[in-house]
Every structure is written in structure tokens, then in C-alpha cells.
Scaffold this motif. Structure first.
Motif: not given
Length: 345
Positions: A233-244
Motif C-alpha cells: 500500500y501507499w498513502l501520499p501526504q496529499e491524501t493524509a492532509d485531506l483526511i486530517n
């Protein structure tokens, strides 16, 4: 975690004619069962109605993995005997782990030709579970050649030939590497995704390459004895920021598919928060699991006694899920990869 559950506690009776053999056109015309995860209440809609249940400020997390046309048919060079390879995972330097059939033809040292010589292969060794490590040779780009000669590795319960390879890909698939489609996403059209954004719902992407272990039945009697296969799996920073940001502002994080769900919960468990992260996960989610990220899930209907029905039971309660499945059978929903969808909120 609840440890007293047995595999048979996740059984339901499914008439074979309800297993979808072909996808519905257009993609978003499939049916959508809405399940309230708290009350267990069920209602019936169509997939394009999903917009009514999403609110501005929510975010959808999609798995952008793309399916490899990983089933290739060829002949043994010395004898001309037919062989089938299913590509499982790349090991670097054009070496792949494959499932070979019939296995007795694929001994170490055996050589095979695929696509009238467009690709050749030599078996290097036999590894666990009888899989083979194989060295491929070809001209040009491996994935381009595979696209020419390979077929989609449809699940064993789909017996009809797929006319259009793209129907077993999501419209947003990008990162090649899955042995099976993340099927919850098959219902989205580009137009529907546009409408989602226009309503003020954000879309983020993760990548989880679906392994064939997805279809492996749970053979252990107690679910806690089952060993999950690992997937990349891979979770990019952009997606992490969006979720947070979504969480901070009181929005809901809704995963499209169990693969997106497993990615999010794996990262939260491993990192202690949502941030850029990659690796392999063998997370097993079943009733008693405490969700860190997920508020809702869009998913298809899963096989009886599978790890996937256990996952959705962790989110919505086993009794609620089995009751919703009983209703879906009565209402003649279409099941599995090319079937209808469920929204759990």
C-alpha cells in the motif's frame, strides 16, 4: 477484540443465479443498498443516488490501483504443451512469482513462450504453496507486452468472457499492480465523480495492490486463527492532509472499498496518526476492531465466510450485515465483483 467468533458465523445462503457475470451499463446504474450502521435500517436506491448521502465537507478515499492483465497462456518450448501463468508479484529484474498450471510442466529449468514469442520465460525455482519464480525475457516495455498478450484475472466465480478489459478497471485506475480489481470503485463514472466534487466533497487517493489472497476462503474454524496475506500500500501526504483536514472540520471520511479502508486503518495503526506512509499490510479487521479513521464505507457484496464480510461486520455489526444480506438476496441484488453496491453510514 471479540475472539469467540467462528468462520461459520459469517455464512449466508446465496443462490448461484445472483452472482453477477457481467457488469451493468452504465456503471452507476447498479443498485445501492443503504445500511445504517447504528440502527441496521436498510433502504434501496441506485448507485447514482449516492450523492444524496454525501455531505459537503465529507471526503471519499479511492484506491487508484490498476489491474494487471496477469493471466497469460503459452506453450512449453520443448514439447508445445499448453501452460497458463498467473502473475502474482514482481521480484525485480523481470523475475515474477507466478501460479503455473499444470504445475508438472513448470519444473525449474523449463522454458515457455507466450504470444507467439513476444515474451519467453524460464522457471527458476519452486517456492511456497507451489508457486514458481520465473525469469521473463521480451523486447521493449514489460507492461506494454503484457497488455498485448494478457487477459484479466477475473475471479473464479465469473465464468463469462469479459468483452471490454476496461470494465474490470475503475475509471480512475492509475498505478498498475493488482491481481484483482478494487471492485467498489467500478460503479463510479467520471461524470459522477465530477458531481461529487461539485457538491463540495473532496476526493483523495491511496494505492493498495489487491492480491489473489482476497479470494482465498477462510479455512480456520476460529477467525482469530486465520492468517491474512500481505498487500502493498501507499498513502501520499496529499491524501493524509485531506483526511486530517476533513476530520478537523467535522466531515466524514468514507472509504470506497475494503482495500481503501484497510489502507487507512493500517496507516493509523502503524503510524499512530494519518501521515504519508507505505509498505505491506496484513491487517485483519473483524468484529471488535476499533476504527481510527473510517466513518463510512462504499462496498460490494462479499462471499460468505470471507474476510471482507468480517470487515464490514466490524463496521456495521454482524447481525445488521447478515440481515442486510438476507434482504439483498430476497430483493435479488447482484452479488460479488460485477454486482451491486452497499453504502454503510
Amino acid at each position: 477484540m471479540e475472539t469467540s467468533l467462528n468462520t461459520k458465523d459469517f455464512y449466508y445462503d446465496l443462490p448461484e443465479e445472483l452472482i453477477a457475470q457481467t457488469p451493468v451499463e452504465p456503471r452507476d446504474a447498479s443498485r445501492l443498498l443503504i445500511l445504517d450502521k447504528n440502527s441496521g435500517a436498510v433502504s434501496h436506491r441506485h448507485f447514482h443516488d449516492v450523492l444524496e448521502y454525501l455531505k459537503p465537507g465529507d471526503c471519499l478515499i479511492l484506491n487508484d490501483s490498476r489491474v494487471l492483465p496477469a493471466r497469460i497462456y503459452g506453450v512449453k518450448e520443448e514439447t508445445g504443451a499448453r501452460v497458463e501463468f498467473l502473475l502474482l508479484s514482481p521480484k525485480g529484474n523481470d523475475i515474477w512469482e507466478v501460479l503455473a498450471g499444470p504445475g508438472k510442466r513448470a519444473k525449474p529449468g523449463a522454458r515457455f513462450s507466450f504470444g507467439d514469442g513476444l515474451m519467453t520465460a524460464e522457471v527458476l525455482e519452486i517456492v511456497e504453496e507451489g508457486n514458481r519464480l520465473v525469469q521473463f525475457s521480451y523486447q521493449g516495455n514489460f507492461y506494454a507486452v503484457l497488455d498485448q498478450i494478457g487477459q484479466m484475472p477475473l475471479p473464479p466465480y465469473i465464468t463469462h468472457k469479459l468483452e471490454d478489459k476496461e470494465r474490470y478497471q475503475t475509471v480512475y485506475s492509475k498505478e498498475v499492480g493488482s491481481a484483482a480489481a478494487p471492485t467498489a470503485g467500478l460503479h463510479f463514472t467520471k461524470e459522477l465523480l465530477k458531481q461529487v466534487r461539485e457538491k463540495g466533497i473532496s476526493i483523495g487517493y491511496v494505492t493498495l495492490h489487491v492480491g489473489l489472497g482476497t479470494f482465498r476462503p477462510v479455512s480456520a474454524e476460529k477467525i482469530t486463527d486465520h492468517k491474512m496475506h500481505a498487500e502493498h500500500y501507499w498513502l501520499p501526504q496529499e491524501t493524509a492532509d485531506l483526511i486530517n483536514t476533513t476530520k478537523k472540520n467535522g466531515g466524514r471520511v468514507i472509504a470506497v472499498g475494503t482495500t481503501s479502508c484497510r489502507t487507512l486503518e493500517s496507516v493509523a495503526k502503524k503510524e499512530g496518526c494519518i501521515k504519508e506512509s507505505g509498505g505491506f499490510t496484513d491487517i485483519f479487521i473483524y468484529p471488535g476492531f476499533s476504527f481510527q479513521v473510517l466513518d463510512g464505507l462504499i462496498t460490494n457484496f462479499h462471499l460468505p465466510e470471507s474476510t471482507l464480510i468480517m470487515l464490514i461486520s466490524a463496521l456495521a455489526g454482524r447481525e445488521n450485515v447478515l440481515n442486510a444480506y438476507r434482504i439483498a438476496v430476497q430483493e435479488k441484488y447482484r452479488f460479488f465483483s460485477f454486482g451491486d453496491a452497499m453504502l454503510i453510514l
